[in-house]
Design a protein around this motif. Sequence first.
Motif, PDB file in Angstrom:
ATOM      1  N   TRP A  47       3.707  -7.476  -3.039  1.00  0.00           N
ATOM      2  CA  TRP A  47       3.094  -6.348  -3.731  1.00  0.00           C
ATOM      3  C   TRP A  47       4.145  -5.625  -4.567  1.00  0.00           C
ATOM      4  CZ3 TRP A  47      -2.160  -5.392  -2.675  1.00  0.00           C
ATOM      5  CH2 TRP A  47      -2.682  -6.033  -1.543  1.00  0.00           C
ATOM      6  N   CYS A  49       4.538  -1.767  -5.552  1.00  0.00           N
ATOM      7  CA  CYS A  49       3.992  -0.442  -5.272  1.00  0.00           C
ATOM      8  C   CYS A  49       4.804   0.590  -6.038  1.00  0.00           C
ATOM      9  CB  CYS A  49       4.020  -0.155  -3.781  1.00  0.00           C
ATOM     10  SG  CYS A  49       3.224  -1.418  -2.746  1.00  0.00           S
ATOM     11  N   SER A  56       3.834  -7.846   2.731  1.00  0.00           N
ATOM     12  CA  SER A  56       3.054  -7.562   3.936  1.00  0.00           C
ATOM     13  C   SER A  56       2.675  -8.862   4.615  1.00  0.00           C
ATOM     14  CB  SER A  56       1.791  -6.768   3.579  1.00  0.00           C
ATOM     15  OG  SER A  56       0.917  -7.545   2.770  1.00  0.00           O
ATOM     16  N   GLY A  84     -11.311  -1.139   4.773  1.00  0.00           N
ATOM     17  CA  GLY A  84     -10.035  -1.802   4.591  1.00  0.00           C
ATOM     18  C   GLY A  84      -9.235  -1.854   5.875  1.00  0.00           C
ATOM     19  N   ARG A  86      -5.844  -0.308   7.620  1.00  0.00           N
ATOM     20  CA  ARG A  86      -4.842   0.746   7.538  1.00  0.00           C
ATOM     21  C   ARG A  86      -3.836   0.579   8.671  1.00  0.00           C
ATOM     22  NH1 ARG A  86      -3.466   5.886   9.377  1.00  0.00           N
ATOM     23  NH2 ARG A  86      -2.817   7.368   7.741  1.00  0.00           N
ATOM     24  N   TRP A  96      -2.165   0.721   3.429  1.00  0.00           N
ATOM     25  CA  TRP A  96      -3.623   0.661   3.531  1.00  0.00           C
ATOM     26  C   TRP A  96      -4.126  -0.283   2.443  1.00  0.00           C
ATOM     27  CZ3 TRP A  96      -6.797   5.788   4.318  1.00  0.00           C
ATOM     28  CH2 TRP A  96      -8.114   5.461   4.676  1.00  0.00           C
ATOM     29  N   SER A  97      -4.676  -1.411   2.857  1.00  0.00           N
ATOM     30  CA  SER A  97      -5.090  -2.416   1.884  1.00  0.00           C
ATOM     31  C   SER A  97      -6.574  -2.714   2.008  1.00  0.00           C
ATOM     32  CB  SER A  97      -4.292  -3.715   2.075  1.00  0.00           C
ATOM     33  OG  SER A  97      -4.553  -4.285   3.344  1.00  0.00           O
ATOM     34  N   LYS A  98      -7.135  -3.103   0.867  1.00  0.00           N
ATOM     35  CA  LYS A  98      -8.527  -3.545   0.806  1.00  0.00           C
ATOM     36  C   LYS A  98      -8.632  -4.525  -0.349  1.00  0.00           C
ATOM     37  CE  LYS A  98     -13.337  -1.996   0.548  1.00  0.00           C
ATOM     38  NZ  LYS A  98     -14.245  -0.833   0.397  1.00  0.00           N
ATOM     39  N   ALA A 102      -4.029  -1.869  -2.677  1.00  0.00           N
ATOM     40  CA  ALA A 102      -3.403  -1.266  -1.512  1.00  0.00           C
ATOM     41  C   ALA A 102      -2.741   0.045  -1.918  1.00  0.00           C
ATOM     42  CB  ALA A 102      -2.376  -2.212  -0.895  1.00  0.00           C
TER      43      ALA A 102
END
Length: 225
Positions: A47, A49, A56, A84, A86, A96-98, A102
Amino acid sequence: MNDASLRLIATGGLLVALGACTPDPDTGSDAPSASAASALPAGAERWQCGPWAARSNHRAASGDLLLALPGGEYVLDRTVSASGARYAGADGIVFWSKGDEAVLTPPGTDATVDCRPTDTSSPWLDVPDDLALRAAGNEPGWMLEIERGEAPTARLVTQYGDATVQFASVTPTDDGYIASSGTHSLRVTTERTDCRDGMSGVGFPLRVRVVVDGQRMDGCGRRYD
């Protein structure tokens, strides 16, 4: 010799060496590429961010999340969420991903940053097995790599990639390393304390001072041994 020159780009606010090999000015040999990386672990996702690189890995057996950030790896426990997945851990870290979206709350901060999947490897997370220390700083941009082993070597890139010195033999000291190569001298001092890059705020566990040929440079870094 690879005819592509070394380039320094900003990753997490710090200057890190990416790209191809650079000839060592003292020996004429190719210095190792800083982008040499281990394969992505099974089940892991990369990721980006904001300025933080992240990796992850949802671990089904334990039900937790292994989250790798430039400053280290963290085990986060799953918490209740409306949707999601968390996870939260020490130092206020929340991931916290969905799906392919995230949100990350980095350690030691209250702010959240949006995350997006990326195929780009991180020089702070994807490192060769023989790397002991990586450190970098700004103004002017520099990057230092020290290998582990009985006779460790060091590679120092300065001036945003315009100058590279390879040190064939590095001696560990109580607080860092010393080395010499031809007319060049190197003194590295590390202090285990929170170090945040002034440009991005990305945190690292080491404050690093490098003195090369009498010139002092300060930055942040991370040990891998």
